[in-house]
Scaffold this motif. Structure first.
Motif, PDB file in Angstrom:
ATOM      1  N   THR A  11       0.840  -1.198   0.000  1.00 41.50           N
ATOM      2  CA  THR A  11       0.000   0.000   0.000  1.00 41.50           C
ATOM      3  C   THR A  11       0.884   1.261   0.000  1.00 41.50           C
ATOM      4  O   THR A  11       2.067   1.188   0.323  1.00 41.50           O
TER       5      THR A  11
ATOM      6  N   TYR B 133       4.126   6.637  -3.314  1.00 40.93           N
ATOM      7  CA  TYR B 133       4.895   5.632  -4.075  1.00 40.93           C
ATOM      8  C   TYR B 133       6.372   5.701  -3.644  1.00 40.93           C
ATOM      9  O   TYR B 133       7.021   6.744  -3.806  1.00 40.93           O
TER      10      TYR B 133
ATOM     11  N   GLY C 203      -1.630  -2.586  -9.229  1.00 37.41           N
ATOM     12  CA  GLY C 203      -1.220  -1.380  -8.511  1.00 37.41           C
ATOM     13  C   GLY C 203      -0.949  -0.201  -9.433  1.00 37.41           C
ATOM     14  O   GLY C 203      -0.280   0.755  -9.064  1.00 37.41           O
TER      15      GLY C 203
ATOM     16  N   VAL D  29      -5.890   3.285  -8.958  1.00 36.64           N
ATOM     17  CA  VAL D  29      -6.622   3.144  -7.696  1.00 36.64           C
ATOM     18  C   VAL D  29      -8.025   3.690  -7.879  1.00 36.64           C
ATOM     19  O   VAL D  29      -8.272   4.502  -8.776  1.00 36.64           O
TER      20      VAL D  29
ATOM     21  N   ASN E 262     -10.425   5.689  -5.630  1.00 36.59           N
ATOM     22  CA  ASN E 262     -10.683   6.360  -4.356  1.00 36.59           C
ATOM     23  C   ASN E 262     -12.151   6.730  -4.205  1.00 36.59           C
ATOM     24  O   ASN E 262     -12.608   7.091  -3.148  1.00 36.59           O
TER      25      ASN E 262
ATOM     26  N   ALA F 253      -2.267   5.375 -10.131  1.00 39.76           N
ATOM     27  CA  ALA F 253      -1.698   5.275  -8.788  1.00 39.76           C
ATOM     28  C   ALA F 253      -0.253   5.770  -8.732  1.00 39.76           C
ATOM     29  O   ALA F 253       0.295   5.959  -7.651  1.00 39.76           O
TER      30      ALA F 253
END
Ligand SMILES: Nc1ncnc2c1ncn2[C@@H]1O[C@H](COP(=O)(O)OP(=O)(O)OP(=O)(O)O)[C@@H](O)[C@H]1O
Ligand SMILES: [Mg+2]
Length: 341
Positions: free
Chosen positions: A202, A234, A319, A322, A324, A332
């Motif tokens: 994450t 990141y 990944g 994302v 949200n 992301a």
């Protein structure tokens, strides 16, 4: 000038480090409990998300525990042979085997005991080692960084499956890109992997990141926060941005942005892009143009809803995007869209 506390190199714990307490403690606590929930744990995430660093941290912490023996294996070599050699080289294992009546001379281990036939099968060697280790109350953690569905890994996993059926005190921690890990998990001979817990890397905590920028770079709280926000949590971006601001003593993000984009592109984004399928790229290109509603993205790429839901799921799991907000997708990775465009 003192040396840069930020680093552009992969796989090494950097000086400036943001703890992922949650993830690390979840796995460590489970492993160290009397009855861990699983013998296999996996970390997955996009390139640069900190899988190797996390694996290294957990290995180091467990290695300081008396009852644990930690061995790292290379997934591209004959893993069972490496495992036996590496275990044998560990002092507690060597001591246990020296007292056992096992002739391992066929493996070049130099132990030769009268009246015992030499052991010639590698799985038998390992079974004997595990038995001795179990009797001595030891547990073994095997770590494998960057797995993929290749023969050496398949052979290893199927032997591992057999060892734990015989109650060997054996645990496995693997990392890999989502596509590689899931390919391995879905391989039909390795069904026991299917249920193994998979942890996603994450984003790093942005508050902790801003604090780290502020103290290590002596920038204003506002700039530190702005920098943290730019990284989107990141890990590799956190290092690159810190590295550049340290190097140039910049007082605004705008000054270092061109270099940031260039480094991100050359060191990770090109690689990530090259590993995506044509359809993945179509979806990302539309998102990069500013579209975020799944419905609108779908219309623009011309997919029907079931095809769209396949790509939506894949990109989320890898990944790369994302969600949200319900029904929306964003990229992301920081400035991935700008760089793709
Ligand atoms: N918790 C962290 N805090 C700060 N920086 C981190 C953290 N974890 C990783 N990094 C930095 O992120 C970069 C990538 O880390 P790492 O090599 O572990 O990624 P990875 O997921 O193993 O990537 P790959 O899939 O390419 O092997 C490195 O520069 C590392 O210094
Ligand atoms: Mg790695």
């Amino acid at each position: 000038m003192s040396s840069n506390p930020f680093s552009l190199s992969f796989g090494k714990k950097p000086v400036e480090y943001i703890e992922r307490f949650d993830l690390k403690q979840t796995v460590l606590t489970d492993l160290m409990s009397a009855n861990p929930t699983s013998n296999v744990f996996m970390f997955t995430g996009v390139r640069g998300s900190g899988k190797t660093v996390m694996l290294t941290q957990i290995s180091r912490e467990l290695a300081t525990e008396d009852d644990w023996i930690v061995v790292g294996l290379n997934p591209t070599r004959d893993m069972l042979t490496s495992l036996s050699a590496k275990l044998y080289a560990k002092q507690p294992v060597y001591a246990l085997l020296e007292n056992a009546e096992i002739d391992l001379s066929a493996f070049g281990f130099g132990l030769k005991i009268k009246n015992q036939p030499p052991v010639v099968d590698i799985e038998t060697v390992l079974e004997m080692m595990f038995e001795k280790l179990a009797q001595a109350g030891k547990r073994v953690l095997i770590t494998v960084d960057d797995v993929s569905n290749r023969l050496t890994v398949q052979q290893f996993i199927s032997a591992f499956q057999m060892f734990i059926r015989d109650e060997a005190p054996l645990y496995l921690l693997m990392t890999g890109l989502y596509e590689n890990v899931s390919d391995l998990q879905n391989s039909k001979d390795l069904t026991f992997l299917y249920r193994a817990p998979k942890y996603y890397m994450t984003p790093l905590n942005l508050g902790a990141m801003a604090h780290s920028y502020q103290t290590s770079l002596q920038v204003t709280p506002a700039l530190a926060q702005e920098m943290a926000n730019l990284t989107m949590g990141y890990p590799f971006a956190y290092q690159v941005l810190g590295y550049l601001v340290f190097q140039t003593q910049a007082t605004s993000i705008a000054t270092v942005l061109p270099q940031f984009d260039q480094i991100m592109q050359e060191l990770v984004y090109e690689k990530i892009w090259s590993e995506l399928s044509g359809n993945d790229r179509k979806v990302i290109t539309v998102i990069a143009q500013g579209e975020s509603r799944v419905k609108d993205i779908r219309t623009k790429v011309g997919f029907d809803s079931s095809k769209m839901s396949v790509y939506r799921k894949r990109l989320l799991e890898k990944g790369i995007v994302v969600s949200n907000e319900y029904g929306h997708l964003i990229l992301a990775l920081p400035r991935f869209g700008e760089i793709v465009r």
